[in-house]
Design a protein around this motif. Structure first.
Motif, short mmCIF file in Angstrom:
data_model
loop_
_atom_site.label_atom_id
_atom_site.label_comp_id
_atom_site.label_asym_id
_atom_site.label_seq_id
_atom_site.Cartn_x
_atom_site.Cartn_y
_atom_site.Cartn_z
N GLN A 134 35.29 32.00 33.23
CA GLN A 134 34.81 31.15 34.43
C GLN A 134 35.68 31.46 35.60
O GLN A 134 35.14 31.65 36.75
CB GLN A 134 35.25 29.54 33.99
CG GLN A 134 34.15 28.97 33.13
CD GLN A 134 32.83 28.91 33.57
OE1 GLN A 134 32.52 28.55 34.54
NE2 GLN A 134 32.11 29.68 32.57
N ASN A 135 37.03 31.69 35.58
CA ASN A 135 37.70 32.23 36.62
C ASN A 135 37.17 33.38 37.34
O ASN A 135 37.01 33.61 38.65
CB ASN A 135 39.18 32.45 36.54
CG ASN A 135 39.97 31.05 36.19
OD1 ASN A 135 39.33 29.98 36.52
ND2 ASN A 135 41.12 30.97 35.63
N SER A 192 38.19 29.51 30.31
CA SER A 192 38.78 29.59 31.77
C SER A 192 38.80 31.08 32.31
O SER A 192 38.56 31.24 33.49
CB SER A 192 40.15 28.96 31.86
OG SER A 192 40.93 29.31 30.88
N GLU A 211 25.73 31.90 44.25
CA GLU A 211 26.39 30.64 43.42
C GLU A 211 25.05 30.12 42.56
O GLU A 211 25.64 29.54 41.56
CB GLU A 211 26.45 29.71 44.60
CG GLU A 211 27.65 29.77 45.58
CD GLU A 211 28.96 29.85 44.97
OE1 GLU A 211 29.25 29.01 44.18
OE2 GLU A 211 29.72 30.71 45.09
N ASP A 232 24.15 31.19 32.38
CA ASP A 232 24.76 32.40 32.27
C ASP A 232 24.89 32.68 30.47
O ASP A 232 25.23 31.92 30.01
CB ASP A 232 26.39 32.23 32.65
CG ASP A 232 26.39 32.15 34.34
OD1 ASP A 232 27.29 31.80 34.94
OD2 ASP A 232 25.39 32.70 34.86
N ARG A 254 31.56 35.75 42.21
CA ARG A 254 30.43 35.08 42.88
C ARG A 254 30.87 35.03 44.40
O ARG A 254 30.07 35.12 45.28
CB ARG A 254 30.15 34.01 42.13
CG ARG A 254 29.11 34.13 40.93
CD ARG A 254 28.59 32.57 40.46
NE ARG A 254 27.52 32.96 39.65
CZ ARG A 254 27.44 32.81 38.46
NH1 ARG A 254 28.49 32.37 37.80
NH2 ARG A 254 26.31 33.00 37.81
N SER A 255 32.20 34.35 44.56
CA SER A 255 32.26 33.83 45.97
C SER A 255 32.30 35.18 47.08
O SER A 255 32.70 34.84 48.15
CB SER A 255 33.54 33.00 45.94
OG SER A 255 34.71 33.68 45.65
N LEU A 288 34.18 34.79 36.87
CA LEU A 288 32.79 34.60 37.55
C LEU A 288 32.86 34.10 38.84
O LEU A 288 32.18 34.44 39.61
CB LEU A 288 32.00 33.81 36.37
CG LEU A 288 31.54 34.60 35.20
CD1 LEU A 288 30.85 33.56 34.28
CD2 LEU A 288 30.89 35.84 35.42
N ARG A 289 33.70 32.79 38.81
CA ARG A 289 33.70 32.19 40.20
C ARG A 289 34.27 33.06 41.33
O ARG A 289 33.99 33.06 42.32
CB ARG A 289 34.77 30.80 39.98
CG ARG A 289 34.79 29.99 41.18
CD ARG A 289 36.00 29.22 40.88
NE ARG A 289 37.27 29.70 40.91
CZ ARG A 289 38.19 29.74 39.83
NH1 ARG A 289 38.00 29.07 39.00
NH2 ARG A 289 39.32 30.48 40.16
N GLU A 290 35.29 33.79 41.04
CA GLU A 290 36.14 34.65 41.75
C GLU A 290 34.92 35.90 42.50
O GLU A 290 35.08 36.03 43.69
CB GLU A 290 37.17 35.17 41.39
CG GLU A 290 38.49 34.29 40.98
CD GLU A 290 38.86 33.64 42.36
OE1 GLU A 290 39.40 34.48 43.35
OE2 GLU A 290 39.17 32.52 42.43
#
Lengths: 414, 442
Positions: free
Chosen positions: A80-81, A77, A108, A63, A87-88, A83-85
């Motif tokens: 990261q938060n 963070s 993922e 990334d 992506r899922s 992107l994670r939220e």
């Protein structure tokens, strides 16, 4: 081999917003949950916006993100938060023309390139992170075919930057503080769209600041920890103001809108002063602008201009109507004339048609009645430039490929 | 010889003059008292009244009395049957006494006058005479009124104190403070030296809204006070109207008065008692900032501090942080002037050096008019020579830029002082402001 090099891209444009009932203080630093509700006006992205191109490709090995042309780290963070939220929540995507097919489970593992650009200076204190994170989340949601509605997306943007959640809508927006621990109900909702009250004209005075300002994030944390007035504001004052502001917006009641907006801006800065050590975002120029507006409204008898200041010295002035805005601009240019070698075109930006109406292209003189409304101003303040804008629309995808910030083949910044 | 003139009864000694002359002479005596009163600076602030007429506050307050050697009001009060009306001169200019604040003070004090006898001059005044005798009052501040240095506090305190002496009023300073309070709220705190508390009281008539001394001026005499008189272009909102607007429009004021100040008062009393400078600093700075926060929360907002005030705060906050333990406290009243309280003389010297580095005088300014008051501190700071300011180094602790050395003219001047004593009578006749024979300003 060719398949591993495809690049799928989306470019989006997101507005910034200015709070009229302020967010200042978190009850949860990790999920970014506030201690009170807030309300904002979205500004026209024609004048102030963030543009973001997001690209995905199996050829990307990690990334990466570029902000205003400079590569930045995504390890924090907040990124990261977000992107994670996002992506899922990705879903299947198919681009038949290009022969690209991405399955839900692929998100993922696939890496992203992100390029973001603000059409206004980051250092000008014009809430670039709000627009930035909102754009990031919106653009990724489009790329990944996320099915969440804007309110649900706002909960993700919120985790990047609190006020970003309000940039997922145009017009007038409310950020509900919510009461769930996981923050799933701490979302933005639209109170009214940008056409609801389109008489309003917004003039921003970008005030020169010698000081490096305290960041909002650390500032509001210090306020929560040390201000003995903050909790009272959050529990007793804001809830009442929220209801009154929603009414004022609904009814286009400019008088109430002004009283609430100015009071809440001042109370936010009061809480900053009540912090230990004290935080001073406004400076003498900011104060002079406030004095100008207060005197103006008193002279006219009924409020014509509202003011609000965020975590910096810039003034956001909201005029009741175009006529008032023209007079206001004349008054401001009278009080804060450009330096002799400054071109008017670089001194008043945004909706410059208003400069013409004010007869100011060549630096005309303000009429006497304007001078009367302002009172004597015996001191030149320091305004870097003005931006004329209005309430504006929410995020949009830009179809025009020439506006993409990444190269469609390499996925690198153009 | 005793002569009755109407209801007046005056005794005097004959000197071989005619009866007419005696009568004329009898009506022309002038009896005077001159007093000196300090000003004070609140460290827990008074801002807001619950009663505008009696001047009763919404919360307690605590102040430090400043040394009258450096900042004071001198008042001469005179009484004479030859005066046909009450008159007052302030800093040489005659002013009106018709306002309710003056009227209230005069009425309250007159109502408590006692018998007075000056055997040397052959003057005898009875308690009941005060109602009818007229007064001449001359008052002088040794600091500029426009400098925002609480001249009304010192002024009304001096008026009440000197009249009390003149009229032989038998009240203790706390009782007198209740009268001074009706002239100007913060005046009540200038009836004592050292550290003073103005108890808000709970009675409607305000008889329990009085000042008491927490500790005298010797209790904590390490402290050094440096005042930066900051140039102000604005005409400031008066305290009286400002605090009324705050009471009417600030949604934070009542919370401050009810929930914040009572605790701070107790903590501050402890800090003063124990000479706990760290607590004293935290409380002084926090309360000054909260007072200004409430002003900002007023509609329309009131800005007393300006960019220079903020830069001074920044300087002090950074210094205290870099030292680890507070060295300097700051507090601001209803204006941009900074009152800085240094822990001890050594710190005060460093502070003065730092202030002069960041706020140097204009090139044509003499150091002696730029730093006034206790100027012995200039010597200790190595700053009494020519060009001494140019040789100043930036304070090592403050690496950050507070603003470079370009702030010439932002501070008009500095005053060095210390905690000081309360009101005193000045027996020295050369210091009276009224002529002893005419009762008119000298």
């Amino acid at each position: 081999m060719a398949e591993e090099k495809w690049v799928l891209m989306v470019t989006a444009q997101t507005p910034t917003n200015i709070a009229v009932i302020k967010y200042w203080g978190k009850r949860d630093e990790v999920r970014i949950l506030p201690i009170n509700d807030s309300i904002s006006v979205t500004l026209d992205p024609d004048h102030l916006c963030t543009l973001t191109t997001v690209a995905v490709s199996p050829a990307f090995d990690r990334d990466r993100m570029w902000l205003n042309g400079k590569e930045i780290s995504l390890s924090g963070s907040r990124y990261q938060n977000s992107l994670r939220e996002i992506r899922s929540r990705g879903d299947d995507v198919e681009d038949e023309a290009k022969g690209i097919k991405i399955a839900k489970k692929d998100w993922e593992k696939l890496h992203l390139h992100i390029a973001s650009y603000n059409n206004f200076p980051t250092a000008a204190g014009l809430a670039s992170s709000a627009a930035g994170f909102a754009c990031l989340v919106f653009a990724l949601a489009k790329l990944m075919n996320v099915h969440e509605d804007p309110s649900q997306l706002s909960a993700i943007a919120r985790q990047g930057s609190g006020s970003a959640c309000r940039s997922l809508f145009g017009g007038f927006v409310k950020w509900n503080m919510g009461n769930k621990e996981d923050g799933s109900d701490s979302v933005a909702v639209q109170l009214a769209d940008e056409k609801h009250w389109d008489d309003l004209v917004i003039i921003i005075a970008v005030v020169s600041s010698r000081e490096k300002e305290t960041s909002s994030t650390s500032g509001m944390r210090e306020s929560v920890e040390t201000s003995l007035l903050l909790q009272h504001r959050a529990k007793e004052v804001v809830p009442v103001r929220m209801l009154q502001m929603e009414e004022a917006i609904k009814n286009r009641d400019f008088t109430s809108f002004t009283k609430l907006t100015c009071s809440d801006s001042n109370q936010f800065h009061a809480v900053c002063m009540d912090t230990s050590p004290p935080i001073f975002y406004m400076n003498d120029t900011s104060h002079r602008i406030i004095s100008l507006v207060e005197k103006w409204n008193r002279t006219v008898g009924t409020p014509e201009i509202a003011y609000t200041f965020d975590a910096g010295p810039n003034a956001v002035l909201i005029a009741r109507s175009r006529k008032v805005a023209v007079e206001l601009l004349q008054g401001l240019l009278y009080c804060f004339p450009p330096k002799p070698d400054t071109d008017m075109k670089s001194y008043v930006l945004g909706d410059t048609s208003i400069v013409k109406e004010a007869g100011l292209e060549r630096g005309g003189e303000a009429p006497q009645e304007i001078k009367d409304k302002i009172g004597s101003q015996d001191q030149k303040g320091e305004v870097s430039y003005f931006i004329c804008s209005r309430p504006g629309k929410g995020p949009v995808v830009l179809q025009d490929q020439t506006q993409a910030l990444l190269h469609p083949e390499t996925g690198l910044p153009k």
